[in-house]
Design a protein around this motif. Sequence first.
Motif, short mmCIF file in Angstrom:
data_model
loop_
_atom_site.label_atom_id
_atom_site.label_comp_id
_atom_site.label_asym_id
_atom_site.label_seq_id
_atom_site.Cartn_x
_atom_site.Cartn_y
_atom_site.Cartn_z
N SER A 17 0.85 -1.20 0.00
CA SER A 17 0.00 0.00 0.00
C SER A 17 0.88 1.24 0.00
N HIS A 18 0.26 2.35 -0.27
CA HIS A 18 0.91 3.63 -0.02
C HIS A 18 0.98 3.76 1.51
N PRO A 19 2.03 4.40 2.06
CA PRO A 19 2.10 4.53 3.52
C PRO A 19 0.81 5.10 4.10
N ASP A 20 0.41 4.56 5.24
CA ASP A 20 -0.73 5.04 6.01
C ASP A 20 -2.10 4.59 5.52
N ALA A 21 -2.13 3.77 4.48
CA ALA A 21 -3.44 3.30 4.01
C ALA A 21 -4.02 2.26 4.96
N GLY A 22 -3.14 1.65 5.78
CA GLY A 22 -3.64 0.70 6.77
C GLY A 22 -3.10 -0.71 6.60
N LYS A 23 -1.97 -0.83 5.94
CA LYS A 23 -1.37 -2.14 5.69
C LYS A 23 -1.03 -2.88 6.99
N THR A 24 -0.38 -2.15 7.90
CA THR A 24 0.03 -2.80 9.15
C THR A 24 -1.20 -3.22 9.95
N THR A 25 -2.19 -2.34 9.97
CA THR A 25 -3.42 -2.65 10.72
C THR A 25 -4.10 -3.87 10.12
N LEU A 141 -13.52 2.63 5.91
CA LEU A 141 -14.88 3.06 5.59
C LEU A 141 -15.62 3.66 6.77
N ASP A 142 -15.04 3.53 7.95
CA ASP A 142 -15.65 4.18 9.11
C ASP A 142 -15.39 5.68 9.09
N ARG A 143 -14.58 6.13 8.16
CA ARG A 143 -14.31 7.57 8.03
C ARG A 143 -14.98 8.10 6.79
N SER A 254 -13.07 -1.90 7.16
CA SER A 254 -12.30 -1.05 8.06
C SER A 254 -11.37 -1.96 8.86
N ALA A 255 -10.11 -1.92 8.50
CA ALA A 255 -9.14 -2.81 9.15
C ALA A 255 -9.08 -2.53 10.64
N LEU A 256 -9.11 -1.25 10.99
CA LEU A 256 -8.98 -0.87 12.39
C LEU A 256 -10.11 -1.51 13.21
P1 G4P Z 1 0.48 1.54 6.88
O1 G4P Z 1 1.01 0.31 7.50
O2 G4P Z 1 -0.20 1.31 5.57
O3 G4P Z 1 1.43 2.69 6.80
O4 G4P Z 1 -0.74 2.08 7.82
P2 G4P Z 1 -1.13 1.73 9.32
O5 G4P Z 1 -1.74 0.39 9.42
O6 G4P Z 1 0.01 2.07 10.20
O7 G4P Z 1 -2.32 2.77 9.50
C1 G4P Z 1 -2.14 4.16 9.34
C2 G4P Z 1 -3.12 4.89 10.24
O8 G4P Z 1 -4.46 4.61 9.79
C3 G4P Z 1 -3.06 4.43 11.69
O9 G4P Z 1 -3.35 5.56 12.48
C4 G4P Z 1 -4.19 3.44 11.79
O10 G4P Z 1 -4.69 3.31 13.10
C5 G4P Z 1 -5.21 4.08 10.86
N1 G4P Z 1 -6.17 3.11 10.32
C6 G4P Z 1 -5.94 1.91 9.77
N2 G4P Z 1 -7.09 1.32 9.39
C7 G4P Z 1 -8.09 2.15 9.72
C8 G4P Z 1 -9.51 2.09 9.61
O11 G4P Z 1 -10.11 1.14 9.14
N3 G4P Z 1 -10.19 3.18 10.06
C9 G4P Z 1 -9.59 4.27 10.60
N4 G4P Z 1 -10.36 5.27 11.02
N5 G4P Z 1 -8.24 4.35 10.74
C10 G4P Z 1 -7.50 3.30 10.31
P3 G4P Z 1 -2.18 6.42 13.17
O12 G4P Z 1 -2.89 7.46 13.96
O13 G4P Z 1 -1.20 6.85 12.15
O14 G4P Z 1 -1.44 5.39 14.04
P4 G4P Z 1 -1.88 4.74 15.40
O15 G4P Z 1 -1.50 5.72 16.42
O16 G4P Z 1 -3.38 4.49 15.34
O17 G4P Z 1 -1.09 3.47 15.44
#
Ligand code: G4P
Length: 536
Positions: A17-25, A141-143, A254-256
């Motif tokens: 993914s592009h950084p911050d798209a949520g790959k790690t989550t 999608l929760d955003r 929504s991965a989170l």
């Molecule tokens: P990456 O590996 O692709 O770089 O992304 P990463 O999973 O670190 O996610 C980037 C940010 O997006 C994180 O927030 C993460 O919590 C958030 N995120 C991932 N999936 C979702 C989702 O489904 N919904 C929402 N609302 N947010 C999501 P952060 O503030 O950068 O880090 P953290 O403090 O939460 O760890």
Amino acid sequence: MSITKEIQKRRTIAIISHPDAGKTTLTEKLLLFGGAIQIAGAVKSNKIKKTTTSDFLEIEKQRGISVTTSVMNFGYKGVKINLLDTPGHKDFAEDTYRTLTAVDSVLLVIDCQKGVEMQTEKLMNVCRMRKTPVIVFINKLDREGRNPTELLDEIEEKLDIKVRPLSWPVGIGSRFKGVYNLFENSFSFFKVNKQKVEHEVEKITDLTDERLHELLNESADVLKHDIDLVNGIYGEFNNEEYLNGDAAPVFFGSALNNFGVRELLDTVIKIAPNPQGRDTTRGIIEPGSDKFSGFVFKIHSNLDPRHRDRIAFMRVCSGKLEKLKFYHHVRMNRKVRFANLATFMAQDKNAVEEAYPGDVVGLYDTGIFKIGDTITEGSQFMYKNIPTFSPEVFKELQLDDPFKSKQLEKGIMQLTDEGLAQVFTQTMGNMKVVGTVGDLQFEVLQHRLLHEYGAACHFRPLNYFKACWLKYESKADIDEMLKLRSFNLFYDKHKNLVFLPDSEYQLRYAREANPKAEFMFTMEHNTETVEMENAV
Ligand code: G4P
């Protein structure tokens, strides 16, 4: 269990993914489903957030974490999934590109607010080059985000791939109600749930089911309308097209919140290809062959600078790899034996006795491996298509202390073996030019050369446009360059001749003036190239 059964059980997938798209989550949630970890927060991001000099230790620490998080395996419903994480930071893009050579399919994560971003496009180019099957997960999608159809159009257009949604969202952001699974006609209600893996799934018979109305009120009509539209526009899902890399199934979630992840994983185990045959200098080698073979696609140095040992990551391509058995190191033409085979799981390394096609094992490396090396049971072939790309940034390597030239030489050779950067030596003099994808790698190099090899150095910026590997039949084909452009001619580490033009214009001119030569922006690590040492 027979090799065929082991192969059928496996899926080897890169998550990009592009950084911050949520790959790690998402990775973490996949591991939660697989029961590989019990609680969210166990997987650390391997991204490098800061890029200033004072963060070296941080970079090193994070690089260390990425060793163990970069390859993970877990089981899900009887399937063994090898998941390869990739650094999102663009400066480490080459590492990601190479990881893509070791997998059979890809999971691409896209942020629903941001859509297709720069790094997504670049990564997809590599997938397309290799015809790697891709599944897309549209995340967050929760955003509040963009309209799903608009996102799908953008994916088709920018990533040049047909899409086929297999799930469909009802609402987005604060109005997000859940996801309809087009594969199974089920509806999953969205619930905020960051830790647990269960969520409510309401099975309905079809979209006319009365219960849908009870559950969704007026949104049910919108959903019916949307699904009609989706089925009309995108037609049947065609698995062949997916496997050929021509069409990508798309999921929303929504991965989170752990949402939409189960649907994704259930589909992955159904449709993602199991380990496939791979091209070598002797044609395609099928995974079911009874002879072991594999190749090294990534090398990672030990975090502890007092130990110069490294971990070489090898993809097993065919046959069975066993501990303590003798194998053949093709490039070095020597026997090798592995006392330890490691597989990785989040932060842990596990010793294994054997590994099968699709598996990625970590080999303890005392310096005998390079990226692209092939190990076999005796055959003399090499795996192909492990590319090196033209760097984007070029700098001259300058030693600060002339008495440390040996250390510097050794350091730069070893660090470039890891794929951290490339080094080119000028044919006319001895200037060493280091090329990387981004500036951050220079900082890492400088730091590691000093701390691991005791060689203080600095880098002088240069303005080369690109690195072009030259392919030609005879010296006459590059005559003009030999005469007029010799200052721009370099050897790479493998003694291939490389042209570093000052500008795009100069490159165009050189192409016209040397029409019989081929100018290539990528180079395969291990195809036999003509020995060019004596060309100049
Ligand atoms: P990456 O590996 O692709 O770089 O992304 P990463 O999973 O670190 O996610 C980037 C940010 O997006 C994180 O927030 C993460 O919590 C958030 N995120 C991932 N999936 C979702 C989702 O489904 N919904 C929402 N609302 N947010 C999501 P952060 O503030 O950068 O880090 P953290 O403090 O939460 O760890």
